[in-house]
Design a protein around this motif. Structure first.
Motif, PDB file in Angstrom:
ATOM      1  N   LYS A  35     -15.190  22.067  17.903  1.00 42.07           N
ATOM      2  CA  LYS A  35     -15.331  22.753  19.178  1.00 42.07           C
ATOM      3  C   LYS A  35     -14.091  22.407  19.988  1.00 42.07           C
ATOM      4  CE  LYS A  35     -18.342  23.254  23.213  1.00 42.07           C
ATOM      5  NZ  LYS A  35     -19.594  22.778  23.875  1.00 42.07           N
ATOM      6  N   VAL A  36     -13.289  23.406  20.324  1.00 40.59           N
ATOM      7  CA  VAL A  36     -12.018  23.179  21.002  1.00 40.59           C
ATOM      8  C   VAL A  36     -12.060  23.825  22.380  1.00 40.59           C
ATOM      9  CG1 VAL A  36      -9.528  23.559  20.902  1.00 40.59           C
ATOM     10  CG2 VAL A  36     -10.820  23.216  18.790  1.00 40.59           C
ATOM     11  N   LYS A  37     -11.697  23.030  23.397  1.00 37.61           N
ATOM     12  CA  LYS A  37     -11.628  23.593  24.741  1.00 37.61           C
ATOM     13  C   LYS A  37     -10.487  24.599  24.821  1.00 37.61           C
ATOM     14  CE  LYS A  37     -13.490  19.554  27.138  1.00 37.61           C
ATOM     15  NZ  LYS A  37     -13.220  18.513  28.162  1.00 37.61           N
ATOM     16  N   ALA A  38     -10.687  25.628  25.599  1.00 36.78           N
ATOM     17  CA  ALA A  38      -9.683  26.691  25.728  1.00 36.78           C
ATOM     18  C   ALA A  38      -8.375  26.130  26.276  1.00 36.78           C
ATOM     19  CB  ALA A  38     -10.206  27.813  26.628  1.00 36.78           C
ATOM     20  N   GLY A  39      -8.476  25.118  27.117  1.00 34.94           N
ATOM     21  CA  GLY A  39      -7.283  24.514  27.690  1.00 34.94           C
ATOM     22  C   GLY A  39      -6.442  23.768  26.685  1.00 34.94           C
ATOM     23  N   HIS A  40      -6.979  23.469  25.480  1.00 35.77           N
ATOM     24  CA  HIS A  40      -6.237  22.759  24.449  1.00 35.77           C
ATOM     25  C   HIS A  40      -5.564  23.702  23.459  1.00 35.77           C
ATOM     26  CE1 HIS A  40      -8.768  18.843  25.022  1.00 35.77           C
ATOM     27  NE2 HIS A  40      -8.039  19.160  26.080  1.00 35.77           N
ATOM     28  N   VAL A  41      -5.792  24.996  23.608  1.00 36.99           N
ATOM     29  CA  VAL A  41      -5.185  25.976  22.707  1.00 36.99           C
ATOM     30  C   VAL A  41      -3.765  26.275  23.188  1.00 36.99           C
ATOM     31  CG1 VAL A  41      -5.291  28.323  21.815  1.00 36.99           C
ATOM     32  CG2 VAL A  41      -7.387  26.983  22.070  1.00 36.99           C
ATOM     33  N   LEU A  42      -2.798  26.090  22.302  1.00 43.41           N
ATOM     34  CA  LEU A  42      -1.393  26.306  22.652  1.00 43.41           C
ATOM     35  C   LEU A  42      -0.885  27.676  22.241  1.00 43.41           C
ATOM     36  CD1 LEU A  42       0.077  22.840  21.540  1.00 43.41           C
ATOM     37  CD2 LEU A  42      -0.881  23.486  23.760  1.00 43.41           C
ATOM     38  N   LEU A  43      -1.425  28.236  21.134  1.00 42.04           N
ATOM     39  CA  LEU A  43      -0.881  29.477  20.599  1.00 42.04           C
ATOM     40  C   LEU A  43      -1.979  30.211  19.832  1.00 42.04           C
ATOM     41  CD1 LEU A  43       1.697  31.220  19.996  1.00 42.04           C
ATOM     42  CD2 LEU A  43       1.930  29.873  17.883  1.00 42.04           C
ATOM     43  N   ARG A  44      -2.072  31.495  20.094  1.00 39.37           N
ATOM     44  CA  ARG A  44      -2.988  32.355  19.339  1.00 39.37           C
ATOM     45  C   ARG A  44      -2.129  33.292  18.483  1.00 39.37           C
ATOM     46  NH1 ARG A  44      -8.347  32.910  21.837  1.00 39.37           N
ATOM     47  NH2 ARG A  44      -8.470  31.536  23.667  1.00 39.37           N
ATOM     48  N   PHE A  45      -2.493  33.466  17.240  1.00 40.08           N
ATOM     49  CA  PHE A  45      -1.697  34.310  16.354  1.00 40.08           C
ATOM     50  C   PHE A  45      -2.598  34.892  15.264  1.00 40.08           C
ATOM     51  CE2 PHE A  45      -1.603  29.959  14.880  1.00 40.08           C
ATOM     52  CZ  PHE A  45      -1.771  30.032  13.511  1.00 40.08           C
ATOM     53  N   ALA A  46      -2.172  36.034  14.745  1.00 39.67           N
ATOM     54  CA  ALA A  46      -2.951  36.724  13.709  1.00 39.67           C
ATOM     55  C   ALA A  46      -2.473  36.352  12.322  1.00 39.67           C
ATOM     56  CB  ALA A  46      -2.894  38.234  13.905  1.00 39.67           C
ATOM     57  N   THR A  47      -1.169  36.362  12.174  1.00 37.59           N
ATOM     58  CA  THR A  47      -0.579  36.039  10.871  1.00 37.59           C
ATOM     59  C   THR A  47       0.589  35.086  11.075  1.00 37.59           C
ATOM     60  OG1 THR A  47       0.910  37.941  11.001  1.00 37.59           O
ATOM     61  CG2 THR A  47      -1.215  38.273   9.876  1.00 37.59           C
ATOM     62  N   PRO A  48       0.948  34.340  10.062  1.00 41.45           N
ATOM     63  CA  PRO A  48       0.202  34.142   8.806  1.00 41.45           C
ATOM     64  C   PRO A  48      -1.024  33.272   9.037  1.00 41.45           C
ATOM     65  CG  PRO A  48       2.090  32.667   8.852  1.00 41.45           C
ATOM     66  CD  PRO A  48       2.189  33.522  10.092  1.00 41.45           C
ATOM     67  N   GLY A  49      -1.629  32.800   7.973  1.00 41.10           N
ATOM     68  CA  GLY A  49      -2.813  31.973   8.097  1.00 41.10           C
ATOM     69  C   GLY A  49      -2.475  30.618   8.725  1.00 41.10           C
ATOM     70  N   PRO A  50      -3.475  29.889   9.188  1.00 40.70           N
ATOM     71  CA  PRO A  50      -3.234  28.593   9.850  1.00 40.70           C
ATOM     72  C   PRO A  50      -2.566  27.568   8.933  1.00 40.70           C
ATOM     73  CG  PRO A  50      -5.587  28.945   9.474  1.00 40.70           C
ATOM     74  CD  PRO A  50      -4.918  30.249   9.182  1.00 40.70           C
ATOM     75  N   ALA A  51      -2.961  27.508   7.673  1.00 33.89           N
ATOM     76  CA  ALA A  51      -2.369  26.530   6.757  1.00 33.89           C
ATOM     77  C   ALA A  51      -0.897  26.841   6.536  1.00 33.89           C
ATOM     78  CB  ALA A  51      -3.122  26.517   5.427  1.00 33.89           C
ATOM     79  N   GLU A  52      -0.599  28.129   6.313  1.00 34.93           N
ATOM     80  CA  GLU A  52       0.785  28.525   6.073  1.00 34.93           C
ATOM     81  C   GLU A  52       1.614  28.295   7.332  1.00 34.93           C
ATOM     82  OE1 GLU A  52       3.361  32.526   4.874  1.00 34.93           O
ATOM     83  OE2 GLU A  52       1.167  32.536   4.739  1.00 34.93           O
ATOM     84  N   THR A  53       1.026  28.571   8.490  1.00 37.11           N
ATOM     85  CA  THR A  53       1.743  28.367   9.755  1.00 37.11           C
ATOM     86  C   THR A  53       2.126  26.903   9.933  1.00 37.11           C
ATOM     87  OG1 THR A  53       0.646  30.244  10.810  1.00 37.11           O
ATOM     88  CG2 THR A  53       1.566  28.550  12.261  1.00 37.11           C
ATOM     89  N   LEU A  54       1.179  25.998   9.670  1.00 39.11           N
ATOM     90  CA  LEU A  54       1.482  24.567   9.805  1.00 39.11           C
ATOM     91  C   LEU A  54       2.508  24.123   8.784  1.00 39.11           C
ATOM     92  CD1 LEU A  54      -1.801  22.574  10.581  1.00 39.11           C
ATOM     93  CD2 LEU A  54       0.170  22.958  12.040  1.00 39.11           C
ATOM     94  N   GLN A  55       2.363  24.594   7.546  1.00 40.11           N
ATOM     95  CA  GLN A  55       3.285  24.186   6.491  1.00 40.11           C
ATOM     96  C   GLN A  55       4.698  24.675   6.784  1.00 40.11           C
ATOM     97  OE1 GLN A  55       2.143  25.512   2.583  1.00 40.11           O
ATOM     98  NE2 GLN A  55       3.831  24.454   1.569  1.00 40.11           N
ATOM     99  N   GLU A  56       4.830  25.973   7.119  1.00 42.29           N
ATOM    100  CA  GLU A  56       6.143  26.533   7.408  1.00 42.29           C
ATOM    101  C   GLU A  56       6.704  25.956   8.711  1.00 42.29           C
ATOM    102  OE1 GLU A  56       9.562  28.945   6.898  1.00 42.29           O
ATOM    103  OE2 GLU A  56       8.010  28.144   5.549  1.00 42.29           O
ATOM    104  N   GLY A  57       5.825  25.766   9.719  1.00 44.01           N
ATOM    105  CA  GLY A  57       6.257  25.177  10.980  1.00 44.01           C
ATOM    106  C   GLY A  57       6.788  23.771  10.788  1.00 44.01           C
ATOM    107  N   GLY A  58       6.143  22.995   9.904  1.00 43.57           N
ATOM    108  CA  GLY A  58       6.630  21.646   9.633  1.00 43.57           C
ATOM    109  C   GLY A  58       7.986  21.669   8.967  1.00 43.57           C
TER     110      GLY A  58
END
Length: 615
Positions: A35-58
């Motif tokens: 359960k995540v508070k809305a105030g803790h959300v930094l970015l909303r995105f559709a693509t790519p998936g969350p795992a790929e986003t973290l991997q590529e972002g890293g």
């Protein structure tokens, strides 16, 4: 819909399961639902998936230079998405935005967090200091690794050798040298003392224990503070007696001597002469401050630390061939040893001989003189008669026990060779000296009390012994006025009491009034320090007992059962518990196998082999 959010101080990504405006249900990359508070959300995105986003972002974050981003970022507050847009030259992809967010989040030296996804660049001076700290820590880590490797290999780096005292006795957990030692201990699976010993930092187990005591008891070092010269002494009459002392061969602070002189009419004068340094060491003088700081001579096998400088000891000790000043208790006794009168006076006394305990025979206890009697036997025979009367008047039984003398020959072997010799206490010679000292302390304690003058007394009640400024019952000795006054060269309490006695004899005001705060302070400090010194002496005697077992290669010995599994060695003053001892009657003699001896820890491992009868 996917989100990049902050949770528990970390940036995470996940898929939105439910969006309730104030909070979101998110399935993180790990599969855990949060359960995540809305105030803790930094970015909303559709693509790519969350795992790929973290991997590529890293991966992209690893290519970013925080110093460059610090240089190009604006001075005010900014959002990570704005910095990502400026860096990538257009609307950033989710991995690119995540890369900048990850870098800013991981670079607190360069960027200060100001809110949800917002940062400000650190001031130039702060960044410079932080980077210098990181560089210093990197150098320290490299240095720690290098020095720790030397320790592991059994070599002591010079930097650690210079901090040996701190590492052994007063570890500073924040010091670089301690971190090195801790790292080596982790690798070697040993204690700090064991690691340092293996590297040669403790060349002598004796000095390891001695230095620990010196650091604790004498933090300023063993050297005496400047004290000038011994003040001029008053003119004193030299007595006509020829006195002699009885002490251990190693004694240099000879506090007491005795004399026997025939008087007209058939009676005899017995002189109990006590060294009189209080004639020169007044209250609050430089020498008094030295004695007040040390409070007592420190004894241990093989060496001692005197309370007073050698020059002062030499000026007042009762050494043969000299005539030092003395506080004398003169007893007039009948030929059978009965005391009929006594007086106290200050005089110089000619010392004719220094007799040594191990060289004095007990023939004086025989009433029949012989032409073969050693010198001074006649005088000691008279003293023995007096002692018999004094002991009968006290009405206390003699205490017979075995003591041990420790003689260290420092030249015989590296680190010294120890001889431990049992000696029976309560022998005629012991009784002769002890009874005369008890009498002089009782007499002078009564003298102070009769004149209403404070002193430092020893009192005993209910088995507990303590100091007091007022006389009280000493149950063990059967006295009411037991003043410590017979060892003024070795104990500060006796020096203080001697000052009081001299004032009474001279008819002047005593240096210490009845309610003198400094007298009470001296009493408290003396008691604590005297106990500390006695405990250290006991520890060092135990250490030398272990040295003797190693030296003599003892593999088996005997011990007497005191109670339950507590035993006392028959050959050495060692008392210890034997967990594997089966029930035995007190007094039973058991055979003990001597196991591992650790001289640094001063520990001994033993096992029970059986009883003496079984052998």
């Amino acid at each position: 819909m996917n989100v990049l959010f902050e949770d528990d101080g970390q940036l995470k990504a996940g898929s939105v399961l439910a969006d309730n405006d104030a909070s979101l249900q998110v399935e993180a990359v790990s599969g855990k639902r949060l359960k995540v508070k809305a105030g803790h959300v930094l970015l909303r995105f559709a693509t790519p998936g969350p795992a790929e986003t973290l991997q590529e972002g890293g991966r992209l974050a690893a290519e970013l230079d925080p110093n460059f981003l610090w240089e190009v970022s604006e001075d005010g507050e900014f959002g990570f998405a704005d910095l990502a847009r400026e860096y990538y030259g257009g609307a950033p992809t989710a991995p690119q935005a995540a890369a900048v967010a990850l870098l800013l989040h991981a670079s607190p030296m360069h960027f200060y967090k100001r809110g949800k996804g917002r940062y400000s660049k650190a001031p130039a001076q702060s960044l410079k200091a932080a980077l210098a700290s990181v560089e210093r820590k990197a150098r320290e880590a490299e240095q720690i690794a290098g020095w720790a490797h030397e320790l592991v290999e059994g070599r002591l780096p010079d930097a650690l050798r210079a901090r040996r005292s701190m590492l052994l006795y007063r570890p500073d957990k924040n010091a670089l040298e301690w971190k090195v030692l801790a790292a080596a201990c982790e690798v070697r699976k040993q204690s700090p003392v064991e690691v340092l010993a293996a590297c040669g930092a403790i060349p002598s187990t004796h000095d390891y224990h001695f230095d620990a005591f010196v650091l604790e008891a004498f933090p300023q070092g063993l050297a005496f503070a400047p004290w000038g010269a011994i003040p001029a002494l008053p003119d004193l009459t030299t007595s006509f007696v020829r006195a002699f002392s009885i002490d251990d061969a190693s004694t240099v602070e000879i506090d007491d001597a005795f004399s026997v002189r025939e008087l007209p009419g058939g009676n005899v004068e017995i002189g109990i002469h006590i060294a009189c340094p209080a004639l020169a060491i007044g209250r609050d003088t430089p020498l008094d401050r030295i004695a007040r700081e040390r409070l007592s001579t420190v004894y241990m096998p093989g060496r001692k630390l005197t309370m007073l400088p050698d020059e002062v000891v030499d000026a007042f000790t009762m050494k043969a061939g000299t005539a030092p000043p003395a506080l004398t208790l003169a007893l007039e006794v009948t030929p059978d040893g009965t005391v009929v009168a006594q007086t106290t006076r200050v005089e110089r006394v000619t010392i004719a001989a220094n007799l040594r305990l191990d060289a004095v025979s007990s023939t004086f206890a025989n009433d029949l003189p012989s032409p073969d009697d050693p010198p001074w036997t006649a005088e000691m025979r008279m003293l023995w008669k007096v002692v018999g009367k004094l002991a009968a008047a006290r009405g206390k039984d003699d205490v017979n026990r075995i003591d041990f003398s420790f003689d260290v020959d420092w030249q015989a072997a590296p680190g010294g060779r120890i001889a431990i010799v049992p000696r029976e206490r309560g022998s005629p010679l012991d009784k002769l000296v002890a009874e005369l000292m008890i009498h002089v302390n009782d007499t002078w304690g009564r003298l102070l009390a009769d004149h209403g003058v404070a002193g430092l007394y020893r009192v005993q009640s209910g088995g507990k012994v303590k100091m007091s400024t007022r006389p009280g019952e000493h149950q063990g000795l059967g006295l009411m006025h037991y003043l410590w006054s017979s060892s003024p060269l070795r104990r500060y309490s006796d020096l203080v009491n001697q000052r009081q006695l001299l004032a009474v004899i001279d008819g002047r005001a005593p240096p210490y009034a009845d309610n003198d705060a400094s007298l009470f302070a001296a009493l408290a400090d003396f008691e604590a320090t005297y106990s500390q010194y006695a405990e250290f002496q006991s520890r060092m005697e135990h250490y030398w007992c272990l040295r003797w077992l190693v030296q003599e290669e003892v593999r088996e010995t005997t011990a007497e059962v005191i109670r339950e599994n507590l035993v006392r060695f028959t050959r050495l003053p060692i008392v210890m518990r034997l967990p594997d001892l089966p029930p035995q009657a007190p007094g039973c003699i058991v055979r003990i196998g001597v196991g591992r001896i650790d001289l640094l820890a001063a520990t001994l491992e033993c096992r029970v082999l059986g009883t003496k009868e079984e052998a």
